[in-house]
Design a protein around this motif. Structure first.
Motif, mmCIF file in Angstrom:
data_model
loop_
_atom_site.group_PDB
_atom_site.id
_atom_site.type_symbol
_atom_site.label_atom_id
_atom_site.label_comp_id
_atom_site.label_asym_id
_atom_site.label_seq_id
_atom_site.Cartn_x
_atom_site.Cartn_y
_atom_site.Cartn_z
ATOM 1 N N SER A 127 0.838 -1.198 0.000
ATOM 2 C CA SER A 127 0.000 0.000 0.000
ATOM 3 C C SER A 127 0.873 1.247 0.000
ATOM 4 O O SER A 127 1.807 1.380 0.796
ATOM 5 N N LEU A 128 0.610 2.157 -0.900
ATOM 6 C CA LEU A 128 1.341 3.410 -0.984
ATOM 7 C C LEU A 128 0.353 4.558 -0.814
ATOM 8 O O LEU A 128 -0.710 4.566 -1.420
ATOM 9 N N ALA A 141 -2.020 6.167 -10.957
ATOM 10 C CA ALA A 141 -2.858 6.966 -10.057
ATOM 11 C C ALA A 141 -4.112 6.205 -9.651
ATOM 12 O O ALA A 141 -4.521 6.223 -8.485
ATOM 13 N N ALA A 142 -4.739 5.512 -10.611
ATOM 14 C CA ALA A 142 -5.932 4.720 -10.293
ATOM 15 C C ALA A 142 -5.598 3.594 -9.324
ATOM 16 O O ALA A 142 -6.379 3.270 -8.427
ATOM 17 N N GLN A 143 -4.421 3.002 -9.491
ATOM 18 C CA GLN A 143 -4.008 1.907 -8.621
ATOM 19 C C GLN A 143 -3.767 2.386 -7.195
ATOM 20 O O GLN A 143 -4.104 1.702 -6.222
ATOM 21 N N LEU A 144 -3.182 3.565 -7.046
ATOM 22 C CA LEU A 144 -2.860 4.077 -5.728
ATOM 23 C C LEU A 144 -4.074 4.647 -5.006
ATOM 24 O O LEU A 144 -4.064 4.780 -3.779
ATOM 25 N N GLN A 185 -11.494 6.501 -7.068
ATOM 26 C CA GLN A 185 -10.778 6.339 -8.333
ATOM 27 C C GLN A 185 -11.223 7.359 -9.372
ATOM 28 O O GLN A 185 -10.392 7.939 -10.084
ATOM 29 N N GLY A 186 -12.530 7.569 -9.489
ATOM 30 C CA GLY A 186 -13.011 8.542 -10.468
ATOM 31 C C GLY A 186 -12.469 9.929 -10.211
ATOM 32 O O GLY A 186 -12.043 10.635 -11.129
ATOM 33 N N ARG A 187 -12.467 10.347 -8.926
ATOM 34 C CA ARG A 187 -11.968 11.674 -8.576
ATOM 35 C C ARG A 187 -10.481 11.801 -8.875
ATOM 36 O O ARG A 187 -10.034 12.791 -9.471
ATOM 37 N N ILE A 189 -13.176 1.237 -17.632
ATOM 38 C CA ILE A 189 -12.318 0.078 -17.901
ATOM 39 C C ILE A 189 -11.436 -0.268 -16.719
ATOM 40 O O ILE A 189 -11.077 -1.433 -16.527
ATOM 41 N N TYR A 190 -11.076 0.728 -15.881
ATOM 42 C CA TYR A 190 -10.202 0.442 -14.746
ATOM 43 C C TYR A 190 -10.876 -0.438 -13.691
ATOM 44 O O TYR A 190 -10.213 -1.005 -12.838
ATOM 45 N N THR A 191 -12.219 -0.515 -13.732
ATOM 46 C CA THR A 191 -12.927 -1.351 -12.765
ATOM 47 C C THR A 191 -13.060 -2.798 -13.237
ATOM 48 O O THR A 191 -13.529 -3.648 -12.478
#
Length: 406
Positions: A18-19, A136-139, A145-147, A340-342
């Motif tokens: 976790s970062l 960024a989405a991963q972190l 995630q959307g924000r 798509i990231y979900t």
């Protein structure tokens, strides 16, 4: 882990530590995305001056924009899947070193063939933004995630729009070659900034081979219908976007405007209105569902080409059309990427590679179509072409009903 997800991960892979995604790191990611993506768009306000330097036609010099976008698609296909295989900070800084060399090749290009080759190389190596966005989405926390994607994409969009503004003025005052020398210097600064501030981010699947990684791209395309449809929709919308921006300098260079590259670049400032809405598009995707937001944004894009076709000969109509076009394209981009990231969180870089390769293939086709339509029917041909591409995106959106969040 579901069956589909397990097919893209080797047994025994360890989860990513976790970062913390601090506000400062979000700013760094946004700046990095914007500064690096700008390399793709410096050429658009400068095409007229480049054509005059090498004494070539509008259709030939239009290849510069098309080749840059096509190179970007190739670069994403080759390099972005490596984000699921290599440590991200090292990959990003190495790619920035390669883009510095490509920008310097643009600066010294002695003829049109070398300029075209250098433009293709700039596209291939300028893939850092598409490593930053999925990072960024991963972190980010799942509910944010959307924000977070919206904030980073705002930086990316600002880079696109300011690139046109800055290159237009620099080209007008000091010539187009100066822009590429300055861009190389900016990338050197960015390489140091990201090397110091990015966290070390190891991939989740260290044991997977590059060949297996590339084969998994085909599996993703085959098994994820939402990815296929969303990618096609994004490609058509970006094709319309590129069609417009590739031909705008030619349109402004003729009556009733008769304006230079500095004014063509100034229209990038108009489009900032759309970039500023990107975080809101991300939040709206979190609340209403990304598919709904993508459809509404595509509708705004369609309206923009109607306005450009009817009122584009008037400055206020052209400005209104640019604002709506940037608003629509950027809103759809945020919503599509959030969608798509979900799908498969552990394959975000590969999902993003499929989406963005399709996206920029659409952009390259749009640029080529734009100069062809301009050569045949000038502005009205461009506007009809844009309407057609957006209509195709709306047709595929209509059938994209299986989004997990939309």
């Amino acid at each position: 882990m579901n069956q589909t997800e397990s097919s893209y991960n080797l047994s025994g892979s360890k989860p990513l530590p976790s970062l913390e995604l601090s506000p400062g790191l979000i700013w760094i990611l946004a700046i990095g995305a914007g500064a690096s993506v700008a390399n793709l768009y410096y050429n658009q306000p400068l095409l007229v001056e480049m054509g005059q330097t090498f004494h070539v036609s509008a259709s030939r010099i239009g290849n510069i924009s098309m080749l840059t976008q096509l190179g970007y698609a190739v670069g994403m296909f080759i390099f972005i899947p490596l984000g699921d295989l290599w440590e991200r900070r090292k990959l990003i800084t190495h790619l920035l070193g390669a883009v510095i060399a490509s920008l310097l090749a643009m600066f010294i290009a002695p003829n049109i063939l070398m300029l075209e080759a250098a433009s293709f190389a700039v596209g291939i190596t300028t893939v850092v933004p598409q490593l930053i966005v999925p990072l960024a989405a991963q972190l980010a926390k799942p509910q944010e995630q959307g924000r977070v994607v919206g904030l980073v994409m705002s930086g990316l969009f600002m880079g696109i729009l300011l690139a046109r503004l800055i290159s237009g003025f620099i080209g007008f005052i000091w010539g187009w070659r100066t822009m590429y020398l300055l861009a190389a210097g900016l990338m050197m600064i960015l390489m140091l900034l990201l090397r110091i501030n990015l966290p070390k981010c190891e991939p989740e699947n260290k044991q997977i081979t590059y060949i297996s990684l590339m084969v998994s791209l085909g599996k993703l395309i085959w098994e994820q219908p939402v990815l296929r449809r969303t990618s096609f929709m994004g490609g058509m919308l970006f094709g319309a976007f590129s069609l417009f921006w590739t031909t705008l300098a030619f349109f402004l260079n003729k009556p009733p405007y008769s304006l230079g590259s500095n004014v063509a670049g100034l229209f990038g400032l108009v489009g900032i209105v759309g970039a500023l809405t990107a975080p809101y598009a991300g939040r709206l995707s979190d609340r209403k569902g990304p598919r709904t937001v993508a459809g509404a944004a595509a509708g705004i894009s369609f309206l923009s080409f109607v306005i450009l076709g009817i009122l584009g000969q008037h400055l206020w109509g052209l400005i209104l059309g640019v604002i709506l076009l940037d608003l629509g394209i950027q809103g759809a981009q945020i919503a599509n990427q959030t969608q798509i990231y979900t799908l498969l969180p552990k394959a975000r870089n590969r999902l993003n590679a499929v989406y963005m390769v399709t996206y920029f293939i659409g952009g390259a086709l749009g640029s080529a179509l734009g100069v062809t339509l301009w050569s045949a029917w000038e502005w009205q041909g461009v506007c009809w072409g844009g309407l057609g591409l957006v209509l195709l995106s709306l047709i595929i959106w209509k059938f994209n009903k299986k989004s997990r969040r939309g």
